[in-house]
Scaffold this motif. Structure first.
Motif, short mmCIF file in Angstrom:
data_model
loop_
_atom_site.label_atom_id
_atom_site.label_comp_id
_atom_site.label_asym_id
_atom_site.label_seq_id
_atom_site.Cartn_x
_atom_site.Cartn_y
_atom_site.Cartn_z
N ARG D 36 0.82 -1.21 0.00
CA ARG D 36 0.00 0.00 0.00
C ARG D 36 0.85 1.25 0.00
O ARG D 36 0.56 2.22 -0.71
CB ARG D 36 -0.92 0.02 1.22
CG ARG D 36 -2.13 -0.88 1.07
CD ARG D 36 -3.25 -0.37 1.93
NE ARG D 36 -2.85 -0.19 3.31
CZ ARG D 36 -2.90 -1.14 4.24
NH1 ARG D 36 -3.38 -2.33 3.93
NH2 ARG D 36 -2.50 -0.91 5.46
N GLN D 40 9.83 1.87 1.11
CA GLN D 40 10.52 2.99 1.76
C GLN D 40 9.59 3.77 2.69
O GLN D 40 9.94 4.10 3.80
CB GLN D 40 11.08 3.95 0.70
CG GLN D 40 12.46 3.57 0.21
CD GLN D 40 13.43 4.71 0.53
OE1 GLN D 40 13.29 5.44 1.52
NE2 GLN D 40 14.46 4.84 -0.30
N VAL D 120 7.12 -4.72 -9.58
CA VAL D 120 7.30 -3.67 -10.58
C VAL D 120 7.78 -2.39 -9.93
O VAL D 120 8.76 -1.77 -10.34
CB VAL D 120 5.99 -3.42 -11.35
CG1 VAL D 120 6.13 -2.19 -12.22
CG2 VAL D 120 5.64 -4.63 -12.19
N ARG D 121 7.10 -2.00 -8.83
CA ARG D 121 7.43 -0.72 -8.22
C ARG D 121 8.82 -0.71 -7.61
O ARG D 121 9.60 0.21 -7.81
CB ARG D 121 6.39 -0.37 -7.16
CG ARG D 121 6.56 1.00 -6.63
CD ARG D 121 5.29 1.65 -6.17
NE ARG D 121 4.29 0.73 -5.68
CZ ARG D 121 4.03 0.52 -4.38
NH1 ARG D 121 4.72 1.16 -3.47
NH2 ARG D 121 3.07 -0.29 -4.02
N VAL D 123 11.34 -2.42 -8.21
CA VAL D 123 12.47 -2.66 -9.09
C VAL D 123 12.81 -1.40 -9.87
O VAL D 123 13.95 -1.17 -10.25
CB VAL D 123 12.15 -3.85 -10.04
CG1 VAL D 123 12.95 -3.75 -11.32
CG2 VAL D 123 12.45 -5.16 -9.33
N LEU D 124 11.80 -0.56 -10.06
CA LEU D 124 12.04 0.65 -10.84
C LEU D 124 12.76 1.75 -10.06
O LEU D 124 13.44 2.58 -10.63
CB LEU D 124 10.70 1.21 -11.37
CG LEU D 124 9.99 0.33 -12.40
CD1 LEU D 124 8.70 0.99 -12.85
CD2 LEU D 124 10.89 0.07 -13.60
N SER D 125 12.61 1.74 -8.75
CA SER D 125 13.26 2.79 -7.96
C SER D 125 14.75 2.52 -7.83
O SER D 125 15.16 1.37 -7.68
CB SER D 125 12.65 2.85 -6.56
OG SER D 125 11.27 2.85 -6.62
N GLU D 126 15.49 3.60 -7.87
CA GLU D 126 16.94 3.45 -7.80
C GLU D 126 17.38 2.65 -6.57
O GLU D 126 18.21 1.75 -6.64
CB GLU D 126 17.61 4.82 -7.79
CG GLU D 126 19.10 4.75 -7.94
CD GLU D 126 19.63 6.09 -8.41
OE1 GLU D 126 20.17 6.83 -7.59
OE2 GLU D 126 19.48 6.39 -9.61
N ARG D 131 15.34 -4.33 -6.38
CA ARG D 131 16.24 -4.18 -7.51
C ARG D 131 17.48 -5.05 -7.32
O ARG D 131 17.89 -5.79 -8.21
CB ARG D 131 16.67 -2.71 -7.57
CG ARG D 131 17.39 -2.38 -8.84
CD ARG D 131 17.40 -0.91 -9.02
NE ARG D 131 17.66 -0.55 -10.39
CZ ARG D 131 17.53 0.67 -10.86
NH1 ARG D 131 17.13 1.62 -10.06
NH2 ARG D 131 17.79 0.93 -12.11
N LEU D 134 16.66 -8.60 -7.90
CA LEU D 134 16.56 -8.92 -9.33
C LEU D 134 17.93 -9.08 -9.94
O LEU D 134 18.23 -10.08 -10.60
CB LEU D 134 15.79 -7.81 -10.05
CG LEU D 134 15.84 -7.88 -11.59
CD1 LEU D 134 15.24 -9.19 -12.09
CD2 LEU D 134 15.12 -6.70 -12.21
N GLY D 174 6.39 -6.45 -19.13
CA GLY D 174 5.49 -5.34 -19.39
C GLY D 174 4.09 -5.77 -19.78
O GLY D 174 3.13 -5.00 -19.65
N PHE D 178 3.24 -6.02 -15.25
CA PHE D 178 2.84 -4.61 -15.25
C PHE D 178 1.32 -4.42 -15.25
O PHE D 178 0.80 -3.67 -14.42
CB PHE D 178 3.49 -3.87 -16.42
CG PHE D 178 3.07 -2.45 -16.55
CD1 PHE D 178 3.57 -1.48 -15.69
CD2 PHE D 178 2.14 -2.07 -17.51
CE1 PHE D 178 3.16 -0.16 -15.79
CE2 PHE D 178 1.72 -0.75 -17.61
CZ PHE D 178 2.23 0.20 -16.75
N ALA D 181 0.06 -5.24 -11.84
CA ALA D 181 0.40 -4.22 -10.85
C ALA D 181 -0.47 -2.98 -11.02
O ALA D 181 -0.81 -2.31 -10.04
CB ALA D 181 1.88 -3.86 -10.97
N ALA D 182 -0.82 -2.71 -12.24
CA ALA D 182 -1.58 -1.49 -12.51
C ALA D 182 -3.09 -1.71 -12.41
O ALA D 182 -3.86 -0.77 -12.61
CB ALA D 182 -1.22 -0.94 -13.89
#
Lengths: 216, 216, 216, 216
Positions: D36, D40, D120-121, D123-126, D131, D134, D174, D178, D181-182
């Motif tokens: 939710r 972080q 998805v979320r 993994v995309l953040s720096e 990440r 993965l 994707g 994706f 997740a969306a």
DNA sequence: TATGAATGAGTCTTCATTCAT
DNA sequence: CATGAATGAAGACTCATTCAT
């Protein structure tokens, strides 16, 4: 002045709605805010916004927040208090003195509606801006003088021996400035919008009359 | 986060001057600071430092600055006011009621020396923390009740017709709580360290007696 | 407050590394940090430091963290999305529409390299800053329009009946913005520094071509 | 645990409503909150409150926030991914491999509804928590394997030469994870509550079928 | 096994103040 | 005269973390 707000203003409107820029107007606005928020809690931005001016302007005119407070004290508070002092010149008996003080205090309070609130509140706080003024500039001029006259009268048997002359001075404030300062609250809790200025004065003078009339 | 350092401190004991850590002690310290600085102006750091504690502790116990103020109001102010209310139960004539109120108010003021200052000051400020309490919780219980009794007495001819029953209630505050709240100042300007608690009470009761005694 | 120090600094000039002070530059830096840390996790100090500025400056310009995010959304994100929208005006068949969208999305993604990452990530989070924007401002303009056109085409037999027009829109994002947003990771895990912008676009268009070309 | 809240609880109620105290239950709640709020942004207090437990308990069980995240990764995320990996064992042609992956990914996504969003979320953040996972643990096992198989097939002429085998793997994500997740967002913007799990799977498999079926 | 109490570090935000223009 | 830009200091508040019990 955060560009956030001023952006709207950049669209083409006249830049300043109504810049209250003279020193006297700035002092008026400052007093407004001081009364509403308390001197300590009032921010320069509050005052500046109210006056349609930037905070930097206030610094330009008064140098400091302390400087602004000082100007209010010197140019407004002490002026008003001075007028009160002027009324107390004539030598009178106890009843006359109490009546004169009360009448003058109520008159001043009505002429400068901000005075009682500011005075009472800022004198009670330990670091209050007016406490210093009271102690150093007003006390020798007014309260001590009156207390002395009460004391003299008492030694002549003209004042009830059970009363302390000094506390009596405090009581005079508690019966005049304090009710004026508290007006917004008692108006609210008593739904007392019918009590107008003359009514307050009449009540107060009657009450003080009762205190003074009774012979020792 | 830095366990290295916190372990290092375990060897060289932290000063821990005097951790006033119980909830009640924290409230005591908070009241101290509220009285000195005013509620608005008092910072959590002020209070925390005074209590030998971190500001975070106060948040831990009270959640909020507002929560802390709320706790002071509920657990201290209203408790004290409640004691005042308890004294006013018996039906009395005007003189009796005024005397009882004055006596009780002075007693409470002496038992809780912080109360008059806090009360008077925080009720006069527009956003004062106690104003709300007065209007919503105390007013229906005390001031309005007394005003009604004065009003009844007046309609029976037992109270001077020139006086307003509601303003008379305000005057009672102005003659009791206000002088107590202002004690530090008049002590200073009159060098009046000789006026102790019994002296104030005696003076006040004498004065209120004079107001009440005079028949309409 | 300490004029002594600030005057001292005037002699020994402050480093002032590279004050990126214009509003636009601040927005650039903010986007940088938002992309790296995520909008929620990004602190004003991060952004301020990056811009060689104090956090207070950001408040000065944008009033709020929320205000800063709002400015990024309005002035950057929506501007970029608007450019995308502009490309989709012409009526086309399914294959044409998919190709046009893909081409435009890739172009925008390359022109604003921060957009795909920010968009994909901040839309997926429950409280994501862009979710609101998507739902209220972008959705009626782009995704719903495209879905409708797909739906119409399907009812005319021009789109495979097994596909859902709405999911197909989601797939378009998953095939364009998502790979761009994920580029840093797949570059890393596939050691794919050889895949440059034109290569991605070529691959994507080829793939989408394959989806569109096959007749129902 | 701020006494502020717990005071209400002290009135006499059973102290803990429903203490979800086993390690597994704590992980469940942690995942709930992670999904939710994002990993972080999720605070230990959020999770603890949700689980009816004190934050200190979480430290007791997992030592650290990082430890908690680690436990989620090892015991939940990697377990789920491992199940995906298990499905990909059999050698297949391109179409078969894509179909198998898609089917397995959708199945896993439906079995663990939290997975796609988290994956998805984060993994995309720096600095995203997944990440790292993965790159170091999953990539050699799944994406690189699949990419190699695509590459081999391409060299045998079994895959369209215009496609990049590595990007094709990204596309598979994707088109599967994706959209899952969306789901909350497209459900909202398309009012698409009619699209249930089987419908998504059918659509996705049909689409991927179209991609795979077309001969080079 | 569990937690209430406590805290240091850090977040957003506000404020008085300065200064170049 | 006047202000927009900028900042250091401080305020309320939050959070992960520790520890004695």
């Amino acid at each position: 002045m955060p560009p956030t707000e001023s952006r709207a203003r950049k669209t083409g409107r006249p830049p300043r709605q109504r810049a209250a820029a003279t020193r006297d107007e700035l002092l008026d606005k400052a007093i407004d805010v001081f009364v509403r928020r308390g001197i300590q809690a009032a921010t320069l931005r509050d005052i500046a916004t109210e006056a349609g001016v930037t905070p930097a302007m206030l610094h330009y005119h008064f140098g400091d927040k302390q400087g602004l407070v000082g100007a209010v004290v010197e140019e407004r508070v002490l002026a008003a208090i001075g007028a009160l002092h002027a009324e107390l010149g004539r030598p009178e008996d106890v009843a006359g003195l109490m009546g004169t003080f009360a009448r003058a205090a109520m008159a001043i309070g009505h002429r400068h509606p901000w005075l009682p609130s500011l005075w009472v509140r800022e004198v009670l706080s330990e670091g209050g801006a007016l406490r210093h003024v009271l102690v150093e500039r007003v006390a020798p001029m007014i309260p001590r003088r009156i207390a002395e006259r009460f004391s003299d009268a008492q030694s002549r048997g003209e004042l009830d021996a059970r009363l302390d002359p000094r506390l009596l001075v405090v009581n005079l404030i508690g019966l005049t400035l304090f009710p004026l300062a508290a007006a917004p609250i008692w108006r609210q809790i008593f739904s007392a919008d019918d009590i107008d200025e003359p009514a307050i004065t009449a009540h107060t003078l009657a009450l003080i009359g009762k205190i003074a009339e009774t012979s020792p």
